[in-house]
Design a protein around this motif. Structure first.
Motif, PDB file in Angstrom:
ATOM      1  N   GLU A 106       3.840  13.561  21.066  1.00 41.28           N
ATOM      2  CA  GLU A 106       3.715  13.605  19.608  1.00 41.28           C
ATOM      3  C   GLU A 106       4.204  12.322  18.940  1.00 41.28           C
ATOM      4  O   GLU A 106       4.032  12.143  17.738  1.00 41.28           O
ATOM      5  CB  GLU A 106       4.496  14.797  19.041  1.00 41.28           C
ATOM      6  CG  GLU A 106       3.858  16.138  19.344  1.00 41.28           C
ATOM      7  CD  GLU A 106       4.565  17.255  18.596  1.00 41.28           C
ATOM      8  OE1 GLU A 106       4.704  17.164  17.365  1.00 41.28           O
ATOM      9  OE2 GLU A 106       4.974  18.213  19.271  1.00 41.28           O
ATOM     10  N   GLN A 108       3.346   8.963  18.596  1.00 39.50           N
ATOM     11  CA  GLN A 108       2.290   7.972  18.801  1.00 39.50           C
ATOM     12  C   GLN A 108       2.744   6.567  18.416  1.00 39.50           C
ATOM     13  O   GLN A 108       2.333   5.596  19.024  1.00 39.50           O
ATOM     14  CB  GLN A 108       1.045   8.347  17.979  1.00 39.50           C
ATOM     15  CG  GLN A 108       0.427   9.667  18.393  1.00 39.50           C
ATOM     16  CD  GLN A 108      -0.120   9.633  19.806  1.00 39.50           C
ATOM     17  OE1 GLN A 108      -0.829   8.713  20.182  1.00 39.50           O
ATOM     18  NE2 GLN A 108       0.235  10.621  20.605  1.00 39.50           N
ATOM     19  N   ASP A 115       6.975   9.429  13.190  1.00 39.40           N
ATOM     20  CA  ASP A 115       6.544  10.331  14.266  1.00 39.40           C
ATOM     21  C   ASP A 115       7.689  11.020  15.007  1.00 39.40           C
ATOM     22  O   ASP A 115       7.669  12.229  15.222  1.00 39.40           O
ATOM     23  CB  ASP A 115       5.687   9.584  15.301  1.00 39.40           C
ATOM     24  CG  ASP A 115       4.387   9.068  14.735  1.00 39.40           C
ATOM     25  OD1 ASP A 115       4.233   9.033  13.494  1.00 39.40           O
ATOM     26  OD2 ASP A 115       3.509   8.675  15.523  1.00 39.40           O
TER      27      ASP A 115
END
Length: 189
Positions: A106, A108, A115
């Motif tokens: 998750e 990125q 993130d």
């Protein structure tokens, strides 16, 4: 040039997210410990106190556990680096409800993108997105937390230009200076 706007005053939070780097761990001395362990193979003395590597966080972590306040770790470190940095502190890091590393699917983009903090907050149940307080030591981490819609307690390196700390909700000299009641959390006894 206009002076930067001060951060809004602290608002109540329910969950905490910690960065690791120079915030929870004195990584410079941690690397020295690892170096010393290598030296031990050649009969050199080990003289470091591992407990002192946990930088003022122990009191806060114990307090949070005592009051049932959820907290997690979000670190840009990858698995190998995390394992090396924490190998002698497994008990301490087992206290965190969950840990998100920089290689998480998750995550990125790295900081200053949000993130890592968004991924970490989503793993609390239920996810408390706007009720998270992030503890950070670097401006990129502060930017990332703010971009995630979270408040930030910054513990900057003493050499950091003070202009780079203005966006944080609060700026602390150390984690020991944190006042939980500012964020609606139980005060220290």
């Amino acid at each position: 040039m206009a002076a930067p706007r001060p951060a809004p005053p602290p608002q109540p939070v329910t969950h905490l997210i910690f960065d690791m780097g120079g915030l929870l761990l004195d990584t410079e001395r941690l690397y020295s410990v690892v170096f010393q362990e290598i030296c031990n193979r050649y009969d050199k003395k080990h003289s470091w106190d591992v407990k002192s590597l946990v930088m003022g966080a122990e009191k806060l972590i114990v307090h949070l556990r005592k009051h049932g306040i959820p907290f997690a770790l979000a670190t840009s470190s990858g698995p190998a680096s995390f394992k090396m940095k924490t190998s002698r502190l497994k008990k301490f890091f087992s206290l965190f409800s969950h840990i998100v590393l920089g290689d998480d699917p998750e995550v990125q983009r790295g900081k200053p993108d949000p993130d890592i903090f968004l991924a970490c907050a989503k793993r609390f149940s239920p996810p408390p997105m706007e009720k998270c307080l992030v503890f950070e030591d670097f401006p990129n981490g502060v930017e990332a937390a703010l971009a995630a819609g979270m408040q930030v307690a910054m513990v900057p390196d003493g050499n950091l230009n003070q202009d780079l700390t203005t966006k944080a909700t609060v700026v602390l000299n150390s984690l020991q200076d944190f006042e939980p009641e500012l964020f609606g959390l139980p005060r220290y006894e």
